[in-house]
Design an enzyme around this catalytic site. Sequence first.
Site, PDB file in Angstrom:
ATOM      1  N   CYS A  15      51.169 -48.169  58.689  1.00 26.12           N
ATOM      2  CA  CYS A  15      51.137 -48.231  57.230  1.00 26.12           C
ATOM      3  C   CYS A  15      51.528 -46.890  56.619  1.00 26.12           C
ATOM      4  CB  CYS A  15      49.726 -48.665  56.826  1.00 26.12           C
ATOM      5  SG  CYS A  15      49.267 -48.291  55.145  1.00 26.12           S
ATOM      6  N   CYS A  62      49.155 -45.340  54.086  1.00 29.32           N
ATOM      7  CA  CYS A  62      47.943 -44.862  54.768  1.00 29.32           C
ATOM      8  C   CYS A  62      48.164 -43.452  55.303  1.00 29.32           C
ATOM      9  CB  CYS A  62      47.571 -45.770  55.934  1.00 29.32           C
ATOM     10  SG  CYS A  62      47.161 -47.450  55.442  1.00 29.32           S
TER      11      CYS A  62
END
Length: 111
Positions: A34, A37
């Site tokens: 991600c 993230c």
Amino acid sequence: MGNDNVTHVTTGNWDSEVLKADKPVFVDFWAEWCGPCRMVGPVVEQIAQSYSDKIKVVKLNVDENQEIAMKYGIQSIPSLLIFKNGKEIKRTIGAAPKDTYVKFINEAISS
């Protein structure tokens, strides 16, 4: 990657590290793949250093701990949740600047 202030939690230590913690816990639900993230990671670590007296900061990899992610209905990541006395009290979703998270934390722990 070594940051003493951020604990990596799993299904195995979730209860002891998060639900039974003696202060509020800021949980970063994330995954390796991600992009947002990865952007949030360093911010979360800075918060962990600055606010270690007020809040505990942990990260949970949703790919490795799907049970927990499902239990809390994590649909998109990063999702950042605050737990107090074993219950979720606040959540925010998506990457944001540090100031946004700091405000989010302060609101959660002062209420």
